[in-house]
Write an enzyme that holds these catalytic residues in place. Sequence first.
Site, PDB file in Angstrom:
ATOM      1  N   GLN A  96       1.123  -1.191  -0.037  1.00  0.00           N
ATOM      2  CA  GLN A  96      -0.095   0.057  -0.187  1.00  0.00           C
ATOM      3  C   GLN A  96       0.763   1.376   0.177  1.00  0.00           C
ATOM      4  O   GLN A  96       0.474   2.299   0.038  1.00  0.00           O
ATOM      5  CB  GLN A  96      -0.842  -0.101   1.270  1.00  0.00           C
ATOM      6  CG  GLN A  96      -1.826  -1.256   1.141  1.00  0.00           C
ATOM      7  CD  GLN A  96      -2.792  -1.190   2.202  1.00  0.00           C
ATOM      8  OE1 GLN A  96      -3.176  -0.231   2.765  1.00  0.00           O
ATOM      9  NE2 GLN A  96      -3.064  -2.311   2.702  1.00  0.00           N
ATOM     10  N   ILE A  98       3.507   2.042   2.126  1.00  0.00           N
ATOM     11  CA  ILE A  98       3.873   2.446   3.332  1.00  0.00           C
ATOM     12  C   ILE A  98       5.312   2.434   3.602  1.00  0.00           C
ATOM     13  O   ILE A  98       5.915   3.458   3.984  1.00  0.00           O
ATOM     14  CB  ILE A  98       3.114   1.613   4.411  1.00  0.00           C
ATOM     15  CG1 ILE A  98       1.748   2.041   4.507  1.00  0.00           C
ATOM     16  CG2 ILE A  98       3.948   1.919   5.940  1.00  0.00           C
ATOM     17  CD1 ILE A  98       1.157   1.127   5.656  1.00  0.00           C
ATOM     18  N   GLY A  99       6.286   1.223   3.015  1.00  0.00           N
ATOM     19  CA  GLY A  99       7.581   1.426   3.045  1.00  0.00           C
ATOM     20  C   GLY A  99       7.952   2.338   1.998  1.00  0.00           C
ATOM     21  O   GLY A  99       9.276   3.072   2.597  1.00  0.00           O
ATOM     22  N   TYR A 133      12.652  -0.999  -3.509  1.00  0.00           N
ATOM     23  CA  TYR A 133      13.698  -0.133  -3.358  1.00  0.00           C
ATOM     24  C   TYR A 133      14.146   0.717  -4.765  1.00  0.00           C
ATOM     25  O   TYR A 133      14.463   1.890  -4.952  1.00  0.00           O
ATOM     26  CB  TYR A 133      15.098  -0.630  -2.844  1.00  0.00           C
ATOM     27  CG  TYR A 133      14.791  -1.030  -1.331  1.00  0.00           C
ATOM     28  CD1 TYR A 133      13.831  -0.628  -0.286  1.00  0.00           C
ATOM     29  CD2 TYR A 133      15.504  -2.270  -0.951  1.00  0.00           C
ATOM     30  CE1 TYR A 133      13.828  -0.965   0.727  1.00  0.00           C
ATOM     31  CE2 TYR A 133      15.560  -2.625   0.329  1.00  0.00           C
ATOM     32  CZ  TYR A 133      14.485  -2.133   1.228  1.00  0.00           C
ATOM     33  OH  TYR A 133      14.466  -2.575   2.607  1.00  0.00           O
TER      34      TYR A 133
END
Length: 163
Positions: A96, A98-99, A133
């Site tokens: 979603q 968040i990271g 990433y």
Amino acid sequence: MSGMIIRPATVSDVPAMHQFIRDLAEYEREPEAVVATAEDLARSLFGAQPALFAHVAEVDGQVVGMAVWFLTYSTWEGRHGIWLEDLYVDPDVRGQGIGGTLLRTLAAIAVERGYRRVEWSVLDWNEPAIRAYEAVGAVPMDGWHTRRLTGEALRRAATSARA
């Protein structure tokens, strides 16, 4: 994600963060490696001279993710950077953004403070993390390998320094 807040961690977040650390170790296939207690984490984050920092992601009043980090220094750049020690998002809310939002928050802190880098390690088999990433523009550091002194090897090196 609507309703998400990224904020600096507080003492009341430590129990959730400590559980995330344990969950991350489980995910990384080393659950027995966590010897730090919640008290250790609280002391490191909120003691007299903290050298560890953290931000948490909160959704509807519940902490669902964290970024734990500390400062590095580049003699080549002549500036500090951020080392991201742990980035973790609860599996129930992964996917979603968040990271990525936590990571972009650290990037904003770095830019705001004049730091030159945000760096971290990722296990080579952790494809979901690698993709996340890469989505924010992170690149691998080809040719560099992390090394560690720990346990008996650390004690031997320390003893030989005193000899």
